[in-house]
Design an enzyme around this catalytic site. Structure first.
Site, short mmCIF file in Angstrom:
data_model
loop_
_atom_site.label_atom_id
_atom_site.label_comp_id
_atom_site.label_asym_id
_atom_site.label_seq_id
_atom_site.Cartn_x
_atom_site.Cartn_y
_atom_site.Cartn_z
CG ASP A 344 -26.89 -23.78 -23.12
OD1 ASP A 344 -28.03 -23.32 -22.91
OD2 ASP A 344 -25.85 -23.19 -22.77
CE LYS A 521 -33.51 -0.76 -24.11
NZ LYS A 521 -32.04 -0.71 -24.20
CB THR A 630 -31.81 -21.52 -24.23
OG1 THR A 630 -31.18 -20.37 -23.68
CG2 THR A 630 -33.10 -21.10 -24.91
N GLY A 631 -32.17 -21.22 -21.11
CA GLY A 631 -32.81 -20.46 -20.04
C GLY A 631 -33.09 -19.03 -20.44
NE ARG A 712 -37.17 -15.85 -19.47
CZ ARG A 712 -36.36 -14.99 -18.86
NH1 ARG A 712 -35.47 -15.44 -18.00
NH2 ARG A 712 -36.40 -13.72 -19.14
CG ASP A 742 -25.99 -26.28 -20.29
OD1 ASP A 742 -27.20 -26.03 -20.38
OD2 ASP A 742 -25.10 -25.51 -20.69
#
EC number: 7.6.2.1
Length: 995
Positions: A344, A521, A630-631, A712, A742
Site C-alpha cells: 500500500d 490550480k 493504492t486507492g 484508484r 488492505d
C-alpha cells in the site's frame, strides 16, 4: 428509523478477520487442516496396525504413539494461536459508544441509533442525521475504507439538522428507504421521509449523507441511524473471507513424503516379488509395509512445528525490529522465498504528512531555505499598504508598468491562500472558550480541515509566510495579514476538483475593492492549455516532478462585474438542464478557462516513512519485484513512486491511459508491449477492463515490468491482483499494508504483513506478521525469512535422512536373510532412535546460520538463492549410509552375529551425531549441550537396557569400540565427500563472503 428487521443485529463479532470464532467450531477445522495432509500418507499404516500383534512385528504403541504425539503437538499449537487471535479481536470489537434513547444518551454496544464524537470510529453503516458543527457538515477520514487520505465532506439530512436538539429525533415520525446492500462504497441511493409534518417532507439521500463503518469522524459530534450491520456492511462486503495458509515449504515436504510413501510400497512389492509371491503373499506385503514404515518421517511434523515456534520467538526478540509480532507461526519459511511484494502507499510507504517544498515563479524559485524571503516580500507589501491606509491603491500602483518581485510573490501567495476547500476550525484547549477563540481567531486553537492533505499543507504554508486563513463558511472567507488586518472575501462560485478535470477553481469578490477574481490550480497536463503562452512551465514541472514533488499550477483571471453576471446566468441555466447537464456545465466553465495568467508552481512532498528508499533498493537487489497498490489518485501515486525510488531515475514510466472497452484496451496493450524495461502506472478502471478481456496478455506484460503502480484500486481489486499473480506466476507473494482497505490483500497473499500505525490495527490484526515501520520489512525478509527457510530445509533433510538410514538398514537385513519380514529393531529402540537419541542434535539445527545478519543485510543478493524449490539432492548418499552401516556390521562381526543389534544401532546413533556436527556452520552452546546430552542418554541406555537389547560385557571390549568407530567414519565419508565437492566446484554464494 432504519429497517425494522435490522434493529436487533449487532456489530459483527470479528470485522477484522471476517469470521466468527468459537472453540468448538474452529477445533475441527484445525484437526482437518492437519489430517488432510497426513491422513493420505498414514491411512494404510493405521489400517494395517491391527495386524501388528498377530504378525509379531512389535508393540502396537511403536506405531500409534508417534502419530498421536505429532497430531497433538500440531493441534495444540494452532488452537493456541486461534484463541489468542480471538482474544485480540474481541478487545478491538468491544469499543463503547453512545446510543440516543428516550431516556437520554446511554453508553453501550447496541447500534440502533449511535452518537459518535471526533476521532471515533463509526461502528456500522449509518445515515447522517445531525452534527454539532455550526456549518452543518462534518469531515470523515476514510483511509481504512478506500485507502484515500483525503477527508470526505458529509452533510446531514436537512430536516433533522434543523431540529432544536438531538433528543427531538425521537419525537418525529419518519422512515428511511435504502437500496439493498452492495459492495459499492462510492455511491448510495435512498430517501428520508418525515410523515408528521404538513406537508410530509421527502429528501433524497446520496453518498454525502452516509457514514460508512470503519471511517473516522474528523470534526464535531454526529448522530446517525444505523442502516446496515454485520455482513451487510460495505467494509465487510469489500473484505474477502480469510483462508487457512499452508506454507509452500510444507507442501513441498508433504510432496516429498508422498514420494517416500510410494518408495515404501515399491520396496515392499519388490521384497514379495523376490519371494515369487509364495504363500499368503498379500499378508507379506502388509508385513513389509509395517517393517519399512519408518521411511515415512512421522517426527518431521513435530520438528518443523517446534522449529516454527523457535523462529517466531527469535523474530519477536529481535531488538532491531522492535514491536514486531508473529500472529501466524505456521509460515515463517514463506518470508525467505518471496518473489512479489505488493504494498500500500498511504501510511505504509508514506507518513501521510504533506510538506510544502517549492514555490516557483518562473524566473526565481523559493525552497525551504529561502522561505524567509517570501515572508519578507509579503510583509513589505502589507507594510506599505498600512502606511498608505489603502492597501489596494498601493498594490495597483506596484503593478502598473511592471510587476515587482514583491507583488508577484504576493499574488501567488494570495492565490494559494484563496483557491482551496480548507475550513479553519477552532477547538477549545481547556483554557479558552471555543466561541471566544473563534471570535478572536486564536492561532493556538485553530486546526485546518480539508478533503485533501495537499491543500492543508498549502494553507499552512501561507500562514507561515504571513497570510493566514482565519475563517470560512459556505459563502465567505477571511484572511489575516501580517499586520493583523482582516481581509474579507465573498465566495461566488466553487468548482471542486474531480479525477476527470484534474483541477479546481474558485471565484471570489474582494469586499474592500469589489474586484472579482477567478483563481484556478491543477495538474500541469491540463493547465498548460489554459494559461497564457510561456516558455518555462513544461520544463520546470518536469524538474520538480523528478524530485518526487506533487506539482500544482496556479493561475488567475480578473473578471468585470458584467463578465461575471453573464457567466453566472449561463452557469445557472446549464445546471437546470435535464439532458446533458454535466456536459453543458463543463462547457460554460471552460468559457472562463482561457488565457489565464500563470502565477506560480507549487511543489508539495508527501513525507516518506523512515528508510523507505534503502529498503526498496534492498528488496530489488534481492530479486523481489515491488508492486504498489493504492486507492489514491494517479498523479499522487506516480509522484510517490518516483520519490520513494520504487521507479529508478533511469527507468521510463508508461502511464496506461484510461480505457473503457475492448478495442481501446487492445490498442493500449500493443503500445505498452513495444516498450522495454519500463515501469507501469495504471488506474483501477483500466485494470478492470484489461483483466476482463486480456487477462493473460496483461499479466504477462505486467510481470515483466521492474515495477508496477496501480492507483484508484478498490480493496477487492487489490486481492484480485494478488490472486492473479499467484495463479499466473506460481511465485510466492507478500502483501504489506496498514489500513482496513488492505485486509483483503493481506489475507489473500501467501504472506501478509501489517503495519501498525496511524490508521489503526485492522491490517495488523489480520496479518500473519505485524511490524511498526516499513523499513523493518527488509530485516524480516533478508535475515529472519532467509534463516527460517534454510534452517527448516536442513532440519527436514536430517529428519528424512534419519528415516532413510534405519529403513535402508531394515531392507538390507531382510534381503540378506532371504527376504524375511523380521524386524531389526523393536520396541523402545525404534521410538528412542527418533526421540531422545537424535532429536536434540537434529533440532539444534534451528539455531544454525551460514552468515551473520549484518552480512545478509549488506548483500541481499544472497536471498535469490532461496527462490529455488526445496530439494534433497543427497537422498542417494543418505540411503547409502544405512547400507554401509549394515554391511559393515555384517562384515566385521560375522562371527558375533548375535550382537548385530548393538553393533549396527550404536554405529547408527554415532553416525547421526557426527553428521550433525559436520553440518553445523555456526556453533551455539545449546548445540554442544544437545550433542553431549544425546550421547550421554545413549551410553546410559546401554547400561539400563543391557538385559533386553545389549550385552554389556560385549560392548565393553576394545574390538567392539574400534570396529564401531571404523563403521561410523566410513558411513560418514560419502556425505563428507559430497560436501567437499560442492564447496570446491559449486560453492554457495555465502561461502564467498565468509571465506
Amino acid at each position: 428509523l432504519g429497517h425494522p428487521e435490522k434493529r436487533d443485529q449487532r456489530y459483527p463479532r470479528n470485522v477484522i478477520n471476517n469470521q466468527k470464532y468459537n472453540f468448538f467450531t474452529f477445533l475441527p477445522g484445525v484437526l482437518f487442516n492437519q489430517f488432510k495432509y497426513f491422513f493420505n500418507l498414514y491411512f494404510l499404516l493405521l489400517a494395517c496396525s491391527q495386524f501388528v500383534v498377530e504378525m509379531r512385528l512389535g508393540a502396537l504403541y511403536t506405531y500409534w504413539v508417534p502419530l498421536g504425539f505429532v497430531l497433538a503437538v500440531t493441534v495444540i499449537r494452532e488452537a493456541a494461536e486461534e484463541i489468542r487471535c480471538y482474544m485480540r479481536d474481541k478487545e478491538v470489537n468491544s469499543q463503547i459508544y453512545s446510543k440516543l434513547t428516550a431516556r437520554g444518551r446511554l453508553r453501550g454496544s447496541s447500534t440502533a441509533g449511535a452518537r459518535r464524537s471526533v476521532n471515533q470510529r463509526v461502528p456500522a453503516d449509518m445515515i447522517f442525521l445531525r452534527t454539532s458543527e455550526k456549518n452543518g457538515s462534518c469531515f470523515l477520514r476514510t483511509d481504512q475504507l478506500d485507502g484515500e487520505t483525503d477527508w470526505k465532506l458529509r452533510l446531514p439530512v436537512t430536516c433533522t439538522q434543523r431540529l432544536p436538539t438531538a433528543s427531538d429525533l425521537l419525537q418525529i415520525r419518519s422512515y428511511v428507504y435504502a437500496e439493498e446492500p452492495n459492495i459499492d462504497i462510492h455511491n448510495f441511493v435512498g430517501t428520508f421521509t418525515r410523515e408528521d409534518s404538513d406537508p410530509s417532507v421527502n429528501e433524497s439521500l446520496s453518498i454525502e449523507n452516509t457514514l460508512w463503518a470503519s471511517t473516522v469522524i474528523a470534526s464535531g459530534t454526529v448522530v446517525g441511524v444505523v442502516l446496515y450491520t454485520g455482513r451487510e456492511l460495505r467494509s465487510v462486503m469489500n473484505t474477502s473471507n480469510p483462508r487457512s495458509k499452508i506454507g509452500l515449504f510444507d507442501l513441498e515436504v508433504n510432496c516429498l513424503t508422498k514420494i517416500l510413501f510410494g518408495a515404501l510400497v515399491v520396496v515392499s512389492l519388490v521384497m514379495v516379488a523376490l519371494q515369487h509371491f509364495a504363500g499368503r503373499w498379500y499378508l507379506q506385503i502388509i508385513r513389509f509395509l509395517l517393517l519399512f514404515s519408518n521411511i515415512i518421517p512421522i517426527s518431521l511434523r513435530v520438528n518443523l512445528d517446534m522449529g516454527k515456534i523457535v523462529y517466531s520467538w527469535v523474530i519477536r526478540r529481535d531488538s532491531k525490529i522492535p514491536g514486531t509480532v508473529v500472529r501466524s507461526s505456521t509460515i515463517p519459511e514463506q518470508l525467505g522465498r518471496i518473489s512479489y511484494l505488493l504494498t500500500d502507499k498511504t501510511g505504509t510507504l508514506t507518513q501521510n504528512e504533506m510538506v510544502f517544498k517549492r514555490l516557483h515563479l518562473g524566473t526565481v524559485a523559493y525552497g525551504l531555505d529561502s522561505m524567509d524571503e517570501v515572508q519578507s516580500h509579503i510583509f513589505s507589501i502589507y507594510t506599505q499598504s498600512s502606511n498608505s491606509n489603502c492597501h489596494s491603491t498601493c498594490l495597483t500602483l506596484a503593478t502598473k508598468v511592471r510587476k515587482t518581485m514583491s507583488s508577484r510573490v504576493h499574488e501567488a501567495v494570495k492565490a494559494i491562500a484563496l483557491c482551496h476547500n480548507v475550513t479553519p476550525v477552532y477547538e477549545s484547549n481547556g483554557v479558552t472558550d471555543q466561541a471566544e477563540a473563534e471570535r478572536h481567531y486564536e492561532d493556538s486553537c485553530r486546526v485546518y480541515q480539508a478533503s485533501s492533505p495537499d491543500e492543508v499543507a498549502l494553507v499552512q504554508w501561507t500562514e507561515s509566510v504571513g497570510l493566514t486563513l482565519v475563517g470560512r463558511d459556505q459563502s465567505s472567507m477571511q484572511l489575516r495579514t501580517p499586520g493583523g488586518h482582516i481581509l474579507n472575501f465573498t465566495i461566488l462560485q466553487i468548482f471542486p476538483f474531480t479525477y476527470e478535470s484534474k483541477r479546481m477553481g474558485i471565484i471570489v469578490r474582494d469586499e474592500s475593492t469589489g474586484e472579482i477574481t477567478f483563481y484556478m490550480k491543477g495538474a500541469d497536463v491540463v493547465m498548460a492549455g489554459i494559461v497564457q503562452y510561456n516558455d518555462w512551465l513544461e520544463e520546470e514541472c518536469g524538474n520538480m516532478a523528478r524530485e518526487g514533488l506533487r506539482v500544482l499550477v496556479v493561475a488567475k483571471k480578473s473578471l468585470t462585474e458584467e463578465q461575471y453576471q453573464d457567466f453566472e446566468a449561463r452557469y445557472v441555466q446549464a445546471k437546470l438542464s435535464v439532458h446533458d447537464r454535466s456536459l453543458k456545465v463543463a462547457t460554460v466553465i471552460e468559457s472562463l478557462e482561457m488565457e489565464m495568467e500563470l502565477l506560480c508552481l507549487t511543489g508539495v512532498e508527501d513525507q516518506l516513512q523512515a528508510d523507505v528508499r534503502p529498503t526498496l533498493e534492498t528488496l530489488r537487489n534481492a530479486g523481489i519485484k515491488v508492486w504498489m497498490l493504492t486507492g489514491d489518485k494517479l498523479e499522487t501515486a506516480t509522484c510517490t513512486a518516483k520519490n520513494a525510488h520504487l521507479v529508478t531515475r533511469t527507468q521510463d514510466i508508461h502511464i496506461f491511459r484510461l480505457v473503457t472497452n475492448r478495442g481501446e484496451a487492445h490498442l493500449e496493450l500493443n503500445a505498452f508491449r513495444r516498450k522495454h524495461d519500463c515501469a507501469l502506472v495504471i488506474s483501477g478502471d483500466s485494470l478492470e477492463v484489461c483483466l476482463k478481456y486480456y487477462e493473460y496478455e496483461f499479466m504477462e506484460l505486467a510481470c515483466q515490468c521492474p515495477a508496477v503502480v496501480c492507483c484508484r484500486c478498490a480493496p477487492t481489486q487489490k486481492a484480485q491482483i494478488v490472486r492473479l499473480l499467484q495463479e499466473r506466476t506460481g511465485k510466492l507473494t507478500c502483501a504489506v499494508g496498514d489500513g482496513g482497505n488492505d485486509v483483503s490483500m493481506i489475507q489473500e497473499a501467501d504472506c501478509g504483513v501489517g503495519v501498525e500505525g496511524k490508521e489503526g490495527k485492522q491490517a495488523s490484526l489480520a496479518a500473519d506478521f505485524s511490524i511498526t515501520q516499513f523499513k523493518h520489512l527488509g530485516r524480516l525478509l533478508m535475515v529472519h525469512g532467509r534463516n527460517s527457510y534454510k534452517r527448516s530445509a536442513a532440519l527436514s533433510q536430517f529428519v528424512i535422512h534419519r528415516s532413510l538410514c534405519i529403513s535402508t538398514m531394515q531392507a538390507v537385513f531382510s534381503s540378506v536373510f532371504y527376504f524375511a519380514s523380521v524386524p531389526l529393531y523393536q520396541g523402545f529402540l525404534i521410538i528412542g532412535y527418533s526421540t531422545i537419541y537424535t532429536m536434540f542434535p537434529v533440532f539444534s539445527l534451528v539455531l544454525d546460520k551460514d552468515v551473520k545478519s549484518e552480512v545478509a543485510m549488506l548483500y541481499p543478493e544472497l536471498y535469490k538463492d532461496l527462490l529455488k524449490p526445496f530439494q534433497d539432492l543427497a537422498v542417494g548418499f543418505r540411503a547409502s549410509t544405512g547400507s554401509i552401516i549394515m554391511y559393515g556390521a555384517l562384515l566385521l562381526f560375522e562371527s558375533e552375529f548375535v550382537h548385530i543389534v548393538a553393533i549396527s544401532f550404536t554405529s547408527l546413533i554415532l553416525t547421526e551425531l557426527l553428521m550433525v556436527a559436520l553440518t553445523i556452520q555456526t556453533w551455539h552452546w545449546l548445540m554442544i549441550v544437545a550433542e553431549l546430552l544425546s550421547l550421554s542418554c545413549y551410553i546410559a541406555s546401554l547400561v539400563f537396557l543391557h538385559e533386553v537389547f545389549y550385552d554389556v560385557y560385549f560392548i565393553a571390549t576394545l574390538s567392539f569400540l574400534w570396529k564401531v568407530t571404523v563403521i561410523t567414519l566410513v558411513s560418514c565419508l560419502p556425505l563428507y565427500v559430497l560436501k567437499y565437492l560442492r564447496r570446491r566446484f559449486s560453492p554457495p554464494s555465502y561461502s564467498k563472503l565468509t571465506s
